[in-house]
Motif scaffolding. Structure first.
Motif, PDB file in Angstrom:
ATOM      1  N   THR A   6      39.238  95.034  39.740  1.00  0.00           N
ATOM      2  CA  THR A   6      38.803  96.424  39.782  1.00  0.00           C
ATOM      3  C   THR A   6      40.008  97.342  39.694  1.00  0.00           C
ATOM      4  O   THR A   6      41.161  96.909  39.864  1.00  0.00           O
ATOM      5  CB  THR A   6      38.027  96.744  41.076  1.00  0.00           C
ATOM      6  OG1 THR A   6      38.927  96.646  42.182  1.00  0.00           O
ATOM      7  CG2 THR A   6      36.858  95.781  41.265  1.00  0.00           C
ATOM      8  N   GLY A  47      34.167  91.870  37.970  1.00  0.00           N
ATOM      9  CA  GLY A  47      35.147  92.848  37.530  1.00  0.00           C
ATOM     10  C   GLY A  47      34.532  93.999  36.748  1.00  0.00           C
ATOM     11  O   GLY A  47      33.511  93.850  36.074  1.00  0.00           O
ATOM     12  N   LEU A  80      38.148  86.974  39.522  1.00  0.00           N
ATOM     13  CA  LEU A  80      37.788  88.157  38.741  1.00  0.00           C
ATOM     14  C   LEU A  80      36.281  88.339  38.621  1.00  0.00           C
ATOM     15  O   LEU A  80      35.822  89.144  37.802  1.00  0.00           O
ATOM     16  CB  LEU A  80      38.417  88.059  37.345  1.00  0.00           C
ATOM     17  CG  LEU A  80      39.958  87.990  37.331  1.00  0.00           C
ATOM     18  CD1 LEU A  80      40.464  87.717  35.922  1.00  0.00           C
ATOM     19  CD2 LEU A  80      40.558  89.279  37.870  1.00  0.00           C
ATOM     20  N   CYS A 100      43.496  91.596  38.185  1.00  0.00           N
ATOM     21  CA  CYS A 100      42.930  92.747  38.897  1.00  0.00           C
ATOM     22  C   CYS A 100      41.474  92.934  38.481  1.00  0.00           C
ATOM     23  O   CYS A 100      41.194  93.346  37.353  1.00  0.00           O
ATOM     24  CB  CYS A 100      43.724  94.009  38.596  1.00  0.00           C
ATOM     25  SG  CYS A 100      45.447  93.941  39.109  1.00  0.00           S
ATOM     26  N   ASP A 145      40.875  99.544  41.840  1.00  0.00           N
ATOM     27  CA  ASP A 145      41.509  99.642  43.153  1.00  0.00           C
ATOM     28  C   ASP A 145      42.471  98.496  43.416  1.00  0.00           C
ATOM     29  O   ASP A 145      43.336  98.593  44.298  1.00  0.00           O
ATOM     30  CB  ASP A 145      40.449  99.680  44.251  1.00  0.00           C
ATOM     31  CG  ASP A 145      39.679 100.989  44.290  1.00  0.00           C
ATOM     32  OD1 ASP A 145      40.195 101.994  43.754  1.00  0.00           O
ATOM     33  OD2 ASP A 145      38.558 101.013  44.822  1.00  0.00           O
ATOM     34  N   ALA A 146      42.335  97.399  42.665  1.00  0.00           N
ATOM     35  CA  ALA A 146      43.238  96.253  42.842  1.00  0.00           C
ATOM     36  C   ALA A 146      44.563  96.452  42.109  1.00  0.00           C
ATOM     37  O   ALA A 146      45.500  95.670  42.300  1.00  0.00           O
ATOM     38  CB  ALA A 146      42.564  94.982  42.348  1.00  0.00           C
ATOM     39  N   ILE A 147      44.660  97.481  41.284  1.00  0.00           N
ATOM     40  CA  ILE A 147      45.881  97.725  40.508  1.00  0.00           C
ATOM     41  C   ILE A 147      46.866  98.500  41.363  1.00  0.00           C
ATOM     42  O   ILE A 147      46.567  99.617  41.798  1.00  0.00           O
ATOM     43  CB  ILE A 147      45.563  98.511  39.215  1.00  0.00           C
ATOM     44  CG1 ILE A 147      44.546  97.770  38.363  1.00  0.00           C
ATOM     45  CG2 ILE A 147      46.831  98.752  38.425  1.00  0.00           C
ATOM     46  CD1 ILE A 147      44.051  98.569  37.164  1.00  0.00           C
ATOM     47  N   ARG A 200      48.901  87.398  36.443  1.00  0.00           N
ATOM     48  CA  ARG A 200      48.509  86.753  37.700  1.00  0.00           C
ATOM     49  C   ARG A 200      47.307  85.849  37.462  1.00  0.00           C
ATOM     50  O   ARG A 200      46.149  86.249  37.636  1.00  0.00           O
ATOM     51  CB  ARG A 200      48.188  87.788  38.765  1.00  0.00           C
ATOM     52  CG  ARG A 200      48.080  87.174  40.160  1.00  0.00           C
ATOM     53  CD  ARG A 200      48.064  88.235  41.241  1.00  0.00           C
ATOM     54  NE  ARG A 200      48.597  87.709  42.484  1.00  0.00           N
ATOM     55  CZ  ARG A 200      48.783  88.440  43.573  1.00  0.00           C
ATOM     56  NH1 ARG A 200      48.509  89.731  43.558  1.00  0.00           N
ATOM     57  NH2 ARG A 200      49.279  87.894  44.666  1.00  0.00           N
ATOM     58  N   ALA A 254      43.483  84.348  39.884  1.00  0.00           N
ATOM     59  CA  ALA A 254      42.804  85.382  40.656  1.00  0.00           C
ATOM     60  C   ALA A 254      41.292  85.309  40.463  1.00  0.00           C
ATOM     61  O   ALA A 254      40.806  84.914  39.396  1.00  0.00           O
ATOM     62  CB  ALA A 254      43.310  86.763  40.247  1.00  0.00           C
TER      63      ALA A 254
END
Length: 357
Positions: free
Chosen positions: A345, A62, A59, A343, A347-349, A54, A57
């Motif tokens: 963090t 991060g 980041l 992603c 939590d973004a996964i 992706r 994004a």
């Protein structure tokens, strides 16, 4: 000890470790139940999921930090409980604990060094893995030792009421050498008399000592530490256990050493997360061998992963430094996967980051 060159992946560590470990000990370490089907399913399960890249994004800021059961960890890779580190390195679990930086080491009931001494050497927080004993007073003795040593959680292994030696171990003629023992079990009562009419008398003895639901409720009443169950595979069992006040699960096949027909833990993750929601911790171990594997597990619902055999690969190759370097490789590989997947963090996964192959 200095690390040899050309250690870039966990596969490199496995090759280097095999060259340094006695063949019979290697057979013990690498062995799995039956023909190894459970372990093969674990390995295949990770490859069944590709990670979608992706670009574009944001980041900025991060990181890989994870808050887990009251602990602030630098990354979501923990060390699984494994017994008898003294087979691999003269300092045993002490060296492992020294190399376990910024994350959790889970000390096994079957450790070759006592948790009190491991705690003094540890670079980070400890959990304690518990095998429920045939006498409750012995189980309670283990819990109190873990609490006194500063353990931050108890992981109760449930998937091995019976665990035969692997065919690899038997063929190699492995026997525990003098001076290596499960020190936490010294002085405990012998197994109870046989119960049942199994053809194999060993099963009659083992099942007589196996814990039941009453023991799970009793355990919850004995400690204020978080309790995690290791080895459940059915969502209905997990829901029932959480209703008793337990804090979470470790999805595991005991390194492929429990039931050879067991499903791969990764395949259980989505349904288990759906059943338990997000107010219970779910960890996974078994055949995590890269940062991309860590990413896949998090995407399918795990809060963190646990690493089994590779910690002993690192221990064999470089002692504490080898363990620390093995974890560094996984953390850096996870960071790379996160950046390429967009992603910033953990939590973004999510599952939208994966596709079937």
């Amino acid at each position: 000890m200095p690390l040899p060159p050309h250690l870039y992946t966990l596969a490199d560590y496995a090759l280097a470790a095999q060259a340094r470990i006695d063949p019979a000990v290697w057979a013990w370490l690498e062995g799995a139940s039956g023909d190894g089907a459970a372990r093969r399913r674990e390995e295949i399960s990770f490859g069944a999921h590709a990670i979608l890249n992706r670009p574009l994004a944001d980041l900025c800021g991060g990181h890989t930090r994870r808050h887990l059961l009251g602990l602030d960890l630098a990354h979501p890779v923990l060390l699984s409980p494994l017994g008898y580190h003294g087979l691999i390195h003269p300092e045993g679990e002490l060296a492992t604990a020294q190399g376990c930086l910024e994350t959790v080491m889970c000390v096994s009931t079957m450790a070759s060094r006592p948790i009190e001494v491991i705690a003094q050497a540890a670079a980070g927080p400890l959990w304690f893995q518990l095998y429920v004993q045939s006498r409750r007073e012995d189980t309670l003795r283990l819990i109190r030792r873990a609490e006194a040593a500063g353990a931050r959680a108890i992981v109760v292994t449930l998937d091995t009421p019976a665990q035969p030696a692997s065919p690899q171990t038997l063929r190699a003629g492995f026997a525990m050498p003098p001076g290596i023992a499960a020190v936490h079990l010294s002085g405990f009562a012998p197994a109870p008399e046989a119960s049942g009419d199994w053809y194999n008398p060993a099963l009659s003895r083992l099942t007589a000592a196996a814990p039941g639901w009453g023991d799970m409720a009793w355990l919850r009443g004995q400690t204020d530490l978080p309790l995690l169950a290791k080895g459940l595979s059915r969502a209905d069992d997990a829901v029932r256990l959480m209703a008793l006040g337990w804090d979470g699960l470790v999805l595991s096949t005991h390194g492929g050493r429990a039931m050879e027909a067991a499903p791969a833990p990764l395949t259980l993750l989505p349904a288990m997360r759906a059943a338990l929601g997000h107010d219970r911790v779910i960890l996974i171990d078994g055949s995590v061998r890269s940062g991309a594997d860590v990413f896949r597990a998090l995407a399918l619902g795990a809060d963190a992963v646990m690493i089994g055999r590779p910690q002993l690969y690192g221990l064999a190759v470089g002692g504490a430094l080898g363990v620390a370097h093995m974890l560094k490789i996984l953390r850096e590989e996870l960071e790379l996967a996160m950046v390429l997947a967009g992603c910033a963090t953990l939590d973004a996964i999510g599952p939208d980051a994966l596709t079937g192959v």
